[in-house]
Design an enzyme around this catalytic site. Structure first.
Site, PDB file in Angstrom:
ATOM      1  N   GLU A 257       0.857  -1.141   0.009  1.00 38.94           N
ATOM      2  CA  GLU A 257      -0.067   0.012  -0.010  1.00 38.94           C
ATOM      3  C   GLU A 257       0.917   1.270   0.059  1.00 38.94           C
ATOM      4  OE1 GLU A 257      -3.123  -0.046  -0.319  1.00 38.94           O
ATOM      5  OE2 GLU A 257      -3.840   2.081   0.320  1.00 38.94           O
ATOM      6  N   ASP A 258       2.068   1.114   0.803  1.00 39.37           N
ATOM      7  CA  ASP A 258       2.721   2.567   1.069  1.00 39.37           C
ATOM      8  C   ASP A 258       3.877   2.563   0.529  1.00 39.37           C
ATOM      9  OD1 ASP A 258       0.553   3.350   2.398  1.00 39.37           O
ATOM     10  OD2 ASP A 258       1.144   2.671   4.331  1.00 39.37           O
TER      11      ASP A 258
END
Ligand code: MN
Length: 722
Positions: A76-77
């Protein structure tokens, strides 16, 4: 910050089979992936996944869960990709991380308070593996612990969401400690004054009552020991949020609130639970009506314990909870604890076993499932791997473009979705987009689908929808609309009859005169009377008579005949459901369409509906005009009725090839309507034969196509997609 070796050692301590190599690799990978990223607090981002992993080691979870926790924010990051995780860590870890990445996206959906329950369900439905949910809860718990670093507006939203979604979820999974901590932190953000007040009051009580907690603990311990029961007694203060909830529920002020102390008596067996209860009630007066036996009838989340409230030594009310160590562990850590009771069968024999609630709701069937797997599987790892959340498997959850969540039964279609929003939306629905793409109204909706309903005010639902819709609301509304539609059609026919009869006498229809006569023929209003005439329940002549006009029998016959022949006109012979009566229907010539294959209609104003098989490439040109799409299904064809299907055959350019083809078609009872031969550009020694066949249905067509494919001179047989 926990060091790498500390984490690995901690896991190895409770799980001798821990995959230390995996843990080491996940640690290093996540640390590198997050690199220089920092959190709102200014500390290294990697500290977050590490703390999440640490929370899960407290719950004694398996290496895969801990590794997934370390990796949970990488896709996600950071630059990391799902593929890379799969390559480096294998399928199991990758699918856990994938589950977490998907759930993370949910956090961005706009949420209304009333949607909380549905969102919780969606979260569950989307977490195929319990471990995904466990990591998610640990993730949220750590975010809550560090919430004070976040900006105030955002802080409030996160606290709200935690209170509404994650804390109850933790509760349902039986993880009371996680739930309480989440609630208390959320409470301090959402209602700081109340939270502060309660904390102050607790501090004052603590100083006033001195060591009351320890005194009661001691007294209880002694009483139990004198009866030969080995027990562990723990006193604790109620949590601020649970005190607040009680004050609200019972409309109490803080001063009126007495039982803020609770005691837990932990014993070894169920028998000892009841013995201990007897001793507690002998010693102190029980408050009537406050005794609850969750051992003989467990709560739905499998919580088991005995609760009683007594008047304690200094006449204050004291809650006492009595349970076995195992019940306690399950109450505190829930699903996570279940996972570790691998020797549950032995435990069942030696102690009290785990009884499954007799009256279980659908929502908790999964817990039963957990228990069953638990009793069969021989390792906690296996248990976790095979545990799929089947919770809410009978529902799907879809979004409106504004993020409103609509819960529907599994198998529901956009038609059901439209009616779930509003009856008028369902009635005027003509098409839909699912996740931004045009889709047919028979599409089965999937969890998380975003559905846009396309409407046309002129539309009314085709009767065939009743068979497509699965919700009662949609079915009932379609039936109602269909009935109204039919009634309108009858009324139209009736009015036409009356107008024509009047015309024969040189008169024009007057609504006022006709309405005045309606009561005399026994109807409430003109529409009613006209529909009755159209249906044939009322003679048009009777209405005219009631209007004071004489009717010639000859006139009547002539008008009837004309009306009858008119209604025969425009009738179609194609057995298709979903189009309004009297619509001209034709099959798209370039492809053909046969019963048994999925079809869709395209409306051409002034012309009617053209039927396309769903695979027709020509449909693309209508992508931007969803209002022209009509969902159609095949009805029952007449005996011997044939339908066109255009096929392409790549044939060797040899003597007898064509004869082989026509022979197969003839033997199978297919008709050839059109036949064209063309040289295939670029392929020597082959040519393409395009045939418009006439067949009974898709089975008949497949039979012919399969037989053709088996012929030595035939290289390829395909449907022409147009
Ligand atoms: Mn996270």
């Amino acid at each position: 910050m926990m060091r790498q070796y500390e984490l690995v050692e901690k896991v190895a301590r409770y799980d001798p089979q821990a995959d230390e190599d995996l843990l080491n690799r996940a640690y290093v990978y996540a640390m590198k992936a997050h690199g220089n990223q920092v959190r709102a607090s200014g500390e290294a981002y990697f500290n977050h996944p590490l703390e999440v992993a640490a929370i899960l080691t407290d719950m004694k979870l398996d290496s895969a869960t801990i590794a997934a926790a370390l990796l949970h924010d990488t896709v996600e990051d950071t630059e990391a990709t799902q593929q890379e995780i799969a390559d480096k860590f294998g399928y199991e870890i990758a699918s856990l991380v994938d589950g977490l990445t998907k759930i993370a996206k949910l956090d961005m959906v706009t949420k209304e308070a009333t949607q909380a329950e549905n969102l919780r369900k969606l979260l569950l439905a989307m977490s195929r593996d319990v471990r995904v949910l466990l990591v998610k809860l640990a993730d949220r718990l750590h975010n809550m612990r560090t919430l004070h670093h976040v900006k105030p507006e955002k802080r409030h939203r996160i606290a709200q969401e935690t209170m509404e979604i994650y804390a109850p979820l933790a509760g349902r999974m039986g993880m009371q400690l996680v739930r309480e901590e989440m609630e208390d932190i959320s409470f301090s953000v959402l209602n700081p004054e109340a939270s502060k007040l309660i904390l102050e009051r607790l501090a004052r009580l603590r100083s006033e009552s001195g060591d009351l907690l320890r005194a009661i603990e001691k007294e209880l311990n002694e009483a139990l020991a004198s009866h030969g029961i080995k027990a562990e007694v723990k006193g604790r203060e109620k949590r601020p949020y649970s005190i607040w909830r009680k004050m609200e529920r019972k409309h109490l002020s803080l001063d009126q609130l007495s039982d803020i102390f609770g005691f837990r008596v932990l014993v070894n067996t169920v028998d000892e639970c009841y013995l201990a209860l007897g001793i507690v009630h002998q010693k102190w007066l029980a408050v009537p009506g406050r005794f609850k036996d969750y051992i003989s009838s467990p709560k739905q989340n499998d919580y088991r314990s005995i609760h009683t409230i007594v008047i304690g030594p200094h006449s204050q009310r004291v809650e006492v909870q009595i349970r076995t160590y195992m019940m306690h562990d399950i109450a505190e850590r829930g699903v996570a604890a279940h996972a570790l009771y691998k020797d549950i069968r032995e435990a069942a024999k030696a102690k009290d076993g785990v009884r499954i609630p007799a009256a279980e709701s659908n929502a908790y069937r999964w817990l039963r499932h957990l228990m069953e797997v638990l009793q069969e599987g021989d390792s906690p790892k296996e248990f976790l791997e095979h545990t799929r959340l089947e919770l809410f498997h009978d529902q799907v959850f879809c979004f409106t473009p504004k993020g409103k969540l609509i819960a529907l039964p599994r198998g529901a279609t956009p038609i059901d979705f439209a009616y779930a929003l509003h009856t008028s939306i369902g009635d005027s629905c003509v098409g839909c987009k699912i996740n931004g793409r045009t889709a047919t109204l028979v599409t089965k909706l999937q969890n998380g689908d975003e559905v846009v309903i396309i409407r046309s005010d002129a539309a009314s639902p085709p009767p065939a929808w009743e068979a497509i819709a699965v919700t009662g609301k949609a079915k009932a509304a379609i039936r109602r609309a269909t009935r109204a539609d039919i009634r309108k059609q009858y009324a139209g026919i009736g009015r036409e009859l009356v107008e024509k009869l009047l015309a024969r006498q040189g008169k024009t229809f007057s609504e006022k005169e006709a309405s005045a006569a309606v009561p005399r023929v026994g109807h409430k209003n003109l529409d009613d009377a006209m529909a009755a005439i159209g249906r044939g329940d009322l003679a048009a002549a009777d209405l005219l008579k009631a209007m004071g006009l004489a009717v010639d029998a000859k006139d009547l016959r002539a008008v009837r005949k004309k009306a009858a022949s008119k209604s025969e006109e425009g009738k179609f012979s194609l057995p298709v459901r979903g189009a309004a009566a009297n619509t001209a229907l034709k099959i798209f010539h370039a492809t053909g369409a046969v019963p048994g294959e999925r079809i869709v209609g395209i409306v051409t104003p002034g012309e009617g509906i053209t039927i396309y098989p769903i695979f027709a490439a020509a449909l693309e040109q209508f992508d931007q005009e969803p209002e022209r799409w009509v969902d159609l299904t095949w009805g029952v064809a007449e005996e011997g009725q044939r339908f066109p299907a255009r096929i392409s055959i790549i044939l060797a350019n040899e003597v007898g090839a064509l004869a082989q083809v026509t022979q197969v078609i003839g033997e199978h009872g297919g008709n050839i309507d059109e036949l064209t031969l063309q040289a295939r550009h670029g392929i020597r020694d082959f040519f393409e034969l395009v045939i418009l066949l006439e067949v009974f249905d898709i089975r008949h067509l497949n039979e012919i196509m399969n037989e053709l494919k088996g012929k030595p001179l035939v290289s390829e047989v395909n449907r022409v997609t147009g």
